[in-house]
Write an enzyme that holds these catalytic residues in place. Structure first.
Site, PDB file in Angstrom:
ATOM      1  N   ASP A 177       5.948  -5.826  10.576  1.00 24.51           N
ATOM      2  CA  ASP A 177       4.613  -5.514  10.127  1.00 24.51           C
ATOM      3  C   ASP A 177       4.179  -4.072  10.703  1.00 24.51           C
ATOM      4  OD1 ASP A 177       2.196  -7.345   9.025  1.00 24.51           O
ATOM      5  OD2 ASP A 177       1.518  -5.927  10.280  1.00 24.51           O
ATOM      6  N   ILE A 178       3.519  -3.463   9.684  1.00 27.36           N
ATOM      7  CA  ILE A 178       2.996  -2.164   9.932  1.00 27.36           C
ATOM      8  C   ILE A 178       1.763  -2.433  10.761  1.00 27.36           C
ATOM      9  CG2 ILE A 178       2.127  -0.035   9.159  1.00 27.36           C
ATOM     10  CD1 ILE A 178       3.752  -0.433   6.592  1.00 27.36           C
ATOM     11  N   ASN A 185      -5.337   2.230   4.862  1.00 31.98           N
ATOM     12  CA  ASN A 185      -6.264   2.080   3.548  1.00 31.98           C
ATOM     13  C   ASN A 185      -7.579   2.423   3.609  1.00 31.98           C
ATOM     14  OD1 ASN A 185      -4.006   1.343   1.898  1.00 31.98           O
ATOM     15  ND2 ASN A 185      -3.720  -0.798   2.628  1.00 31.98           N
ATOM     16  N   ASP A 194       0.184   3.025  -0.171  1.00 35.78           N
ATOM     17  CA  ASP A 194       1.429   2.880  -0.944  1.00 35.78           C
ATOM     18  C   ASP A 194       2.595   3.977  -0.439  1.00 35.78           C
ATOM     19  OD1 ASP A 194      -0.099   0.863  -2.323  1.00 35.78           O
ATOM     20  OD2 ASP A 194       0.005   2.276  -4.195  1.00 35.78           O
ATOM     21  N   GLU A 220       2.212  -5.799   4.032  1.00 37.24           N
ATOM     22  CA  GLU A 220       2.751  -5.064   4.648  1.00 37.24           C
ATOM     23  C   GLU A 220       3.755  -5.635   5.671  1.00 37.24           C
ATOM     24  OE1 GLU A 220      -1.206  -5.713   7.228  1.00 37.24           O
ATOM     25  OE2 GLU A 220      -0.555  -5.628   4.944  1.00 37.24           O
TER      26      GLU A 220
END
Length: 298
Positions: A177-178, A185, A194, A220
């Site tokens: 996971d980021i 965002n 994106d 993500e």
């Protein structure tokens, strides 16, 4: 995180079907590959005798009803040198293969990004076959990142779990996971978000072996299936992937970001349901998050 809801629609004003270009004998079309929705996979023919304008306005031949798209965003037309995409002074710019353009000649397979919408450009004497190949690819791959989609991931993991239990061989799973993706965002916008998703997927995909499956699980979060891989080996793969993501900054327009990921690892060689196995790796992913992020836990 970009929303993938089906209520987002791309409206189309009929674009004349193309006959092969008299100059090149080649047909061309755009295929909508992202985001998901009722128009996903829609094919828009390009006619060499007329330009096609893409934008939010009702007078556009391809109308993309999205806030990130300008009223008249970009134009595609045929020139003696081939098909050309031109930005029409849009607010958020037009991109080809993630590079901002003011004007650019298109090649077969180019990805054209208009706001949050991504089209694939197909041209040549075999457009029909290329289109059907693209439609098949869309059933197993995520349009934004190019990684496999959740459905393909789940089906493959189910098969690999049965094989591991049958032969008593180890199967490992990475869930990653980021870190702080919501901040990306919120601060930089969804277009940058994106790009981060696509670039992270590209870096990791270059490390994936033929028998492994890398997929976008949701938002993500991504998964990497590692057949015939022990926990010790999987932890090493996780560390390699973590370093790949963190090694170089992510640069998109004016934004330069240092992106990291957290990784959770699960390993089994006995019978277990897909959901239960994913939960093991997910639990370790959350432990990695809680213990400081940018690390691997198994």
């Amino acid at each position: 995180m970009p929303q993938h809801s089906d209520d987002w629609k791309t409206k189309i004003t009929q674009v004349r079907a193309a006959a092969p270009s008299t100059e090149t004998g080649e047909q061309a079309c755009l295929v909508l590959i992202y985001p998901a929705g009722v128009e996903l996979g829609k094919r828009y023919e390009m006619a060499s005798g007329s330009d096609v304008v893409i934008g939010r306005g009702s007078d556009c031949q391809i109308q993309v009803d999205r806030d990130s798209v300008s009223r008249r965003h970009a134009r595609i037309g045929f020139t003696p040198e081939g098909w050309q995409l031109s930005d029409l002074g849009s607010t958020n710019g037009s991109y080809v293969n993630d590079a901002p353009i003011s004007s650019c000649h298109l090649r077969d397979g180019d990805l054209v990004k208009i706001g949050n919408a991504i089209f694939k450009f197909l041209v040549g004497g075999n457009v029909e076959a290329s289109y059907h190949e693209e439609i098949y690819r869309m059933t197993i791959c995520d349009g934004l990142t190019g990684a496999h989609n959740k459905r393909y991931f789940t089906e493959t993991l189910d098969k690999e779990l049965m094989r591991a239990a049958r032969h008593g061989r180890p199967l490992s799973l990475l869930m990653l996971d980021i870190d702080h993706f919501k901040q990306v965002n919120d601060k930089c916008g969804h277009l940058t978000g994106d790009y981060v998703l696509r670039e992270m997927a590209r870096r990791i995909a270059g490390r994936v072996r033929k028998d492994e499956v890398f997929a976008r699980y949701g938002g993500e979060e991504f998964g990497l299936i590692l057949p015939e891989t022990s926990l010790e080996q999987a932890l090493k793969v996780g560390e390699d992937v973590r370093k790949l993501v963190a090694a170089e900054p992510f640069v998109f327009d004016a934004d330069t970001l240092q992106i990291t990921i957290s990784v959770g690892v699960g390993t089994t060689n006995h019978e277990i349901a897909v959901d239960a196995f994913v939960r093991i790796a997910d639990d370790n992913l959350y432990k990695a998050k809680r213990s400081g992020r940018n690390r691997v836990v198994g």
